[in-house]
Scaffold this motif. Structure first.
Motif, mmCIF file in Angstrom:
data_model
loop_
_atom_site.group_PDB
_atom_site.id
_atom_site.type_symbol
_atom_site.label_atom_id
_atom_site.label_comp_id
_atom_site.label_asym_id
_atom_site.label_seq_id
_atom_site.Cartn_x
_atom_site.Cartn_y
_atom_site.Cartn_z
ATOM 1 N N GLU A 71 5.805 -7.793 7.084
ATOM 2 C CA GLU A 71 6.710 -6.897 7.816
ATOM 3 C C GLU A 71 5.933 -5.749 8.451
ATOM 4 O O GLU A 71 6.237 -5.324 9.564
ATOM 5 C CB GLU A 71 7.792 -6.345 6.887
ATOM 6 N N HIS A 72 4.942 -5.259 7.766
ATOM 7 C CA HIS A 72 4.130 -4.172 8.316
ATOM 8 C C HIS A 72 3.300 -4.662 9.491
ATOM 9 O O HIS A 72 3.077 -3.935 10.461
ATOM 10 C CB HIS A 72 3.224 -3.573 7.228
ATOM 11 N N ILE A 73 2.815 -5.890 9.401
ATOM 12 C CA ILE A 73 2.043 -6.456 10.509
ATOM 13 C C ILE A 73 2.925 -6.534 11.756
ATOM 14 O O ILE A 73 2.526 -6.135 12.846
ATOM 15 C CB ILE A 73 1.489 -7.854 10.150
ATOM 16 N N GLU A 133 5.581 -4.791 12.435
ATOM 17 C CA GLU A 133 5.964 -3.463 12.920
ATOM 18 C C GLU A 133 4.768 -2.587 13.287
ATOM 19 O O GLU A 133 4.952 -1.435 13.698
ATOM 20 C CB GLU A 133 6.801 -2.758 11.834
ATOM 21 N N GLY A 134 3.565 -3.115 13.115
ATOM 22 C CA GLY A 134 2.373 -2.342 13.475
ATOM 23 C C GLY A 134 2.098 -1.177 12.538
ATOM 24 O O GLY A 134 1.503 -0.172 12.937
ATOM 25 N N ILE A 135 2.549 -1.300 11.296
ATOM 26 C CA ILE A 135 2.319 -0.234 10.303
ATOM 27 C C ILE A 135 1.102 -0.617 9.470
ATOM 28 O O ILE A 135 0.982 -1.763 9.034
ATOM 29 C CB ILE A 135 3.550 -0.087 9.374
ATOM 30 N N PRO A 136 0.190 0.342 9.210
ATOM 31 C CA PRO A 136 -0.985 -0.004 8.398
ATOM 32 C C PRO A 136 -0.588 -0.270 6.950
ATOM 33 O O PRO A 136 0.484 0.143 6.514
ATOM 34 C CB PRO A 136 -1.872 1.245 8.503
ATOM 35 N N CYS A 137 -1.479 -0.939 6.233
ATOM 36 C CA CYS A 137 -1.221 -1.215 4.824
ATOM 37 C C CYS A 137 -1.126 0.101 4.067
ATOM 38 O O CYS A 137 -2.029 0.941 4.140
ATOM 39 C CB CYS A 137 -2.344 -2.073 4.242
ATOM 40 N N GLN A 138 -0.028 0.306 3.356
ATOM 41 C CA GLN A 138 0.183 1.549 2.621
ATOM 42 C C GLN A 138 -0.238 1.435 1.155
ATOM 43 O O GLN A 138 -0.139 2.388 0.409
ATOM 44 C CB GLN A 138 1.659 1.974 2.719
ATOM 45 N N ASP A 139 -0.694 0.259 0.756
ATOM 46 C CA ASP A 139 -1.236 0.061 -0.595
ATOM 47 C C ASP A 139 -2.736 0.328 -0.534
ATOM 48 O O ASP A 139 -3.452 -0.250 0.281
ATOM 49 C CB ASP A 139 -1.023 -1.376 -1.071
ATOM 50 N N LYS A 140 -3.207 1.225 -1.425
ATOM 51 C CA LYS A 140 -4.642 1.510 -1.478
ATOM 52 C C LYS A 140 -5.121 1.394 -2.914
ATOM 53 O O LYS A 140 -4.437 1.835 -3.848
ATOM 54 C CB LYS A 140 -4.938 2.922 -0.951
ATOM 55 N N VAL A 141 -6.304 0.816 -3.071
ATOM 56 C CA VAL A 141 -6.855 0.581 -4.408
ATOM 57 C C VAL A 141 -8.313 0.996 -4.400
ATOM 58 O O VAL A 141 -8.995 0.814 -3.392
ATOM 59 C CB VAL A 141 -6.800 -0.915 -4.785
ATOM 60 N N CYS A 142 -8.790 1.531 -5.541
ATOM 61 C CA CYS A 142 -10.219 1.791 -5.616
ATOM 62 C C CYS A 142 -10.687 1.703 -7.057
ATOM 63 O O CYS A 142 -9.873 1.639 -7.990
ATOM 64 C CB CYS A 142 -10.577 3.126 -4.992
ATOM 65 N N SER A 143 -12.008 1.677 -7.221
ATOM 66 C CA SER A 143 -12.601 1.655 -8.558
ATOM 67 C C SER A 143 -13.785 2.603 -8.569
ATOM 68 O O SER A 143 -14.293 2.999 -7.512
ATOM 69 C CB SER A 143 -13.057 0.246 -8.926
ATOM 70 N N ILE A 202 1.575 -15.605 -2.736
ATOM 71 C CA ILE A 202 2.166 -14.290 -3.026
ATOM 72 C C ILE A 202 2.587 -13.617 -1.729
ATOM 73 O O ILE A 202 3.666 -13.020 -1.646
ATOM 74 C CB ILE A 202 1.188 -13.406 -3.820
ATOM 75 N N ALA A 203 1.784 -13.709 -0.681
ATOM 76 C CA ALA A 203 2.131 -13.090 0.601
ATOM 77 C C ALA A 203 3.336 -13.790 1.225
ATOM 78 O O ALA A 203 4.143 -13.147 1.910
ATOM 79 C CB ALA A 203 0.941 -13.149 1.556
ATOM 80 N N ARG A 204 3.483 -15.083 1.006
ATOM 81 C CA ARG A 204 4.628 -15.821 1.582
ATOM 82 C C ARG A 204 5.923 -15.434 0.889
ATOM 83 O O ARG A 204 7.004 -15.607 1.438
ATOM 84 C CB ARG A 204 4.391 -17.333 1.468
ATOM 85 N N ALA A 205 5.826 -14.911 -0.332
ATOM 86 C CA ALA A 205 7.034 -14.615 -1.112
ATOM 87 C C ALA A 205 7.658 -13.266 -0.766
ATOM 88 O O ALA A 205 8.788 -12.989 -1.174
ATOM 89 C CB ALA A 205 6.699 -14.664 -2.605
ATOM 90 N N THR A 206 6.953 -12.405 -0.019
ATOM 91 C CA THR A 206 7.494 -11.081 0.294
ATOM 92 C C THR A 206 6.910 -10.576 1.605
ATOM 93 O O THR A 206 5.852 -11.024 2.019
ATOM 94 C CB THR A 206 7.163 -10.077 -0.838
ATOM 95 N N GLY A 207 7.622 -9.635 2.244
ATOM 96 C CA GLY A 207 7.076 -9.047 3.460
ATOM 97 C C GLY A 207 6.360 -7.730 3.176
ATOM 98 O O GLY A 207 5.799 -7.113 4.074
ATOM 99 N N ASP A 208 6.379 -7.293 1.918
ATOM 100 C CA ASP A 208 5.829 -5.996 1.521
ATOM 101 C C ASP A 208 4.301 -6.073 1.413
ATOM 102 O O ASP A 208 3.723 -7.153 1.280
ATOM 103 C CB ASP A 208 6.426 -5.603 0.159
ATOM 104 N N ASP A 209 3.647 -4.891 1.449
ATOM 105 C CA ASP A 209 2.208 -4.823 1.176
ATOM 106 C C ASP A 209 1.950 -5.293 -0.250
ATOM 107 O O ASP A 209 2.807 -5.174 -1.129
ATOM 108 C CB ASP A 209 1.698 -3.374 1.312
ATOM 109 N N LEU A 210 0.738 -5.813 -0.459
ATOM 110 C CA LEU A 210 0.369 -6.349 -1.773
ATOM 111 C C LEU A 210 -0.949 -5.727 -2.222
ATOM 112 O O LEU A 210 -1.874 -5.602 -1.425
ATOM 113 C CB LEU A 210 0.161 -7.872 -1.686
ATOM 114 N N SER A 211 -1.013 -5.359 -3.495
ATOM 115 C CA SER A 211 -2.292 -4.891 -4.019
ATOM 116 C C SER A 211 -2.348 -5.145 -5.512
ATOM 117 O O SER A 211 -1.321 -5.208 -6.191
ATOM 118 C CB SER A 211 -2.502 -3.406 -3.728
#
Lengths: 329, 221
Positions: free
Chosen positions: A13-15, A17-27, A227-236
């Motif tokens: 859905e973000h793709i 609508e042109g919205i960047p990924c709002q999920d961020k992860v780091c280590s 997992i991506a096919r199951a939802t339109g939301d960002d994934l992390s």
């Protein structure tokens, strides 16, 4: 030795609508501390991807710098407040730099840090945290959505500090941690039974065997497919795994091997031995299929079938017809 | 390209639900064109919900009518089947509005408990209250229904859409149910237009994410 692996994928859905990924992860791996942090920016906050990234980095750095103080402090309220203030300070600076309100930068938060035999973990908002203790995959912190599906707590919400779930303890038999955003939670957390999908255990095992580059690629593959096919939301998702606590494939029980191979029915010991033999061959050197089947006396089609499954499940690699073992780093 | 995680590895969680209760005046004064247009509007609402694949599995519709001596549950909360037809409502008798709203709120509480027991996520419920006249049921029931609704509104547990039909609709009573959102008066008998807006609004809500402010289309016109 603890190692971290993480990945974030932009939702369909973000793709659109042109919205960047709002999920961020780091280590972070510093001062003997291994830490992971994951933030999901608020959907309505226009710059929340920046806020999420900043918050995740801030928390990882804070954990690595202050682990001993945090762990030794028996006043949980004070620890929550210190983390919240650290986040608020960084977001305030960021809001000034971006000339926006702090409310444009808010996100949820999950984090885990380990040092020696101790751990600290925390959670604000939705998403799920789990851990593997012995052979049991357990939930450490459930989603905090409030009553309604489209509401949650964010890092700067009123009462966020007191709403933060904060945990610490000794690791004992804990071998791995996992944190995930609500997009991933939708597919890997059973809301009715409040349990985690068993596939996470397999991923933990596979990640324990992988080098960092392979681990990232494997997680990218995991999130970008079913997992991506199951939802339109960002994934992390992010993992901390104790690589030396996971046995090699050949040391697993038959049931565990079947799970790692993704085989849902029983197979003969004779067939299972063939997988062991292929891995034994590859433990000495990389080989072509022809070299492998000569070594273990298999017909070409049979050898291909076994090798394909090992590659498909991420247990060995193949490049240009040459098969490689997965090396522990 | 291999896949480390397959469809069979995923958990099949139920779709989050949007519970929508239509609380509708079917008193004698609705006889003729008003009840006919209301029926057409509900029919269109059903068809538009069923036409949207996401909304069809998310929206749970219930219908409570008030006409005659008492309130009646025409349909309890449930998603719409592809083959399900809209009910045809008749008009008769008085306007026991308080009884109907209390019934709707009781059904809503029961449904929310079922959601919680089954681990089903849900969005903030909606109550659509439509009347063309003045309530003339039990005064204490009316008073109790207003009190319960306002309490839920103040606690952000409910969204109410109070709609007056025609010139005789008691807008003052409708306003008591929704002090923050002024009741609207339906233009003529534009039920179809209203239910078209309602189905679009339900669709938007069913696709909203945490932290997202759901902006509904304006209701003017």
């Amino acid at each position: 030795m603890w190692k971290a692996a993480f990945c974030a994928v932009t939702g369909r859905e973000h793709i659109v609508e042109g919205i960047p990924c709002q999920d961020k992860v780091c280590s972070a791996l510093q001062n003997g501390v291994a830490a992971i942090a994951l933030c999901d920016g608020a959907g309505s906050a226009k710059l929340s991807h920046y806020g999420a990234e900043c918050t995740a980095q801030t928390v990882c750095d804070y954990l690595c710098t202050h682990f001993d103080d945090m762990y030794g402090n028996s006043d949980a309220r004070a620890v929550r407040l210190a983390i919240s203030e650290s986040i608020l300070s960084t977001l305030t600076s960021l809001s000034q730099k971006l000339q926006c309100n702090i409310s444009d930068l808010v996100s949820t938060l999950l984090f885990v840090a380990v040092k020696d035999t101790a751990f600290i973990a925390g959670h604000i908002g939705d998403g799920v945290m789990g851990y593997l203790k012995g052979d049991n995959l357990l939930v450490a912190s459930k989603p905090n959505n409030g009553e309604f599906a489209n509401t949650t707590v964010f890092t700067t919400s009123s009462g966020a500090s007191s709403a933060m779930r904060l945990m610490k303890g000794t690791l004992n038999e804990v071998r791995a941690f996992v944190i995930m955003s609500d997009g991933t939670e939708a597919s890997l957390y059973d809301k009715r039974h409040k349990s985690l999908a068993p596939v996470l255990k397999r991923l933990m095992n596979l990640l324990a065997w992988q080098k960092e580059a392979n681990a990232q690629a494997m997680l990218q593959n995991a999130l970008s497919g079913a997992i991506a096919r199951a939802t339109g939301d960002d994934l992390s998702i992010a993992f901390l795994v104790k690589s030396d606590a996971f046995p090699s494939f050949c040391a697993l029980s038959k049931a565990e091997k079947l799970a790692m191979l993704g085989i849902r029915h029983n197979i003969s010991n004779h067939c299972m031995k063939r997988y062991d033999n292929i891995l034994s061959c590859l433990s000495y050197r990389a080989m072509t299929l022809r070299q492998m089947r000569h070594k273990i006396h298999l017909k070409p089609s049979r050898a291909q079938k076994y090798a394909d499954r090992l590659v498909n499940q991420g247990i060995i690699n193949e490049t240009g017809g040459v098969y490689y073992p997965i090396e522990k780093s | 390209m291999y896949s480390v995680v397959n469809e069979s590895d995923l958990v099949d969680n139920p779709t989050p639900r949007v519970p929508v209760c239509l609380c509708l005046d079917t008193s004698g004064s609705m006889d003729g064109d008003p009840i006919n247009e209301l029926n057409r509007g509900i029919h269109q609402f059903y068809e538009e919900i069923k036409a949207d694949e996401v909304t069809m599995y998310s929206a749970e519709i219930s219908i409570v009518t008030f006409g005659g001596d008492d309130a009646e549950c025409i349909k309890d909360f449930a998603t719409l089947d592809a083959s399900e037809s809209a009910p045809t409502l008749d008009s008769r008798g008085g306007t026991p509005m308080g009884e109907a709203v209390n019934m709707a709120l009781d059904m809503l509480e029961a449904r929310k408990q079922q959601y919680k027991d089954a681990g089903v996520d849900y969005y903030q419920p909606w109550l659509v209250l439509m009347t063309d006249g003045m309530p003339n049921g039990d005064a204490s029931e009316l008073s109790r229904s207003i009190q319960r609704t306002v309490e839920m509104l103040n606690n952000k547990k409910l969204t109410v859409f109070p709609i007056g039909i025609g010139d005789e609709a008691d807008m003052d009573t409708l306003e008591k149910f929704s002090p923050k959102r002024k009741p609207l008066r339906l233009k003529g008998l534009k039920f179809k237009e209203f239910f078209a807006w309602l189905s679009k609004s339900v669709s938007k809500t069913s696709q909203s994410m945490p932290g997202e402010n759901v902006k509904l289309d304006p209701t003017s016109g």
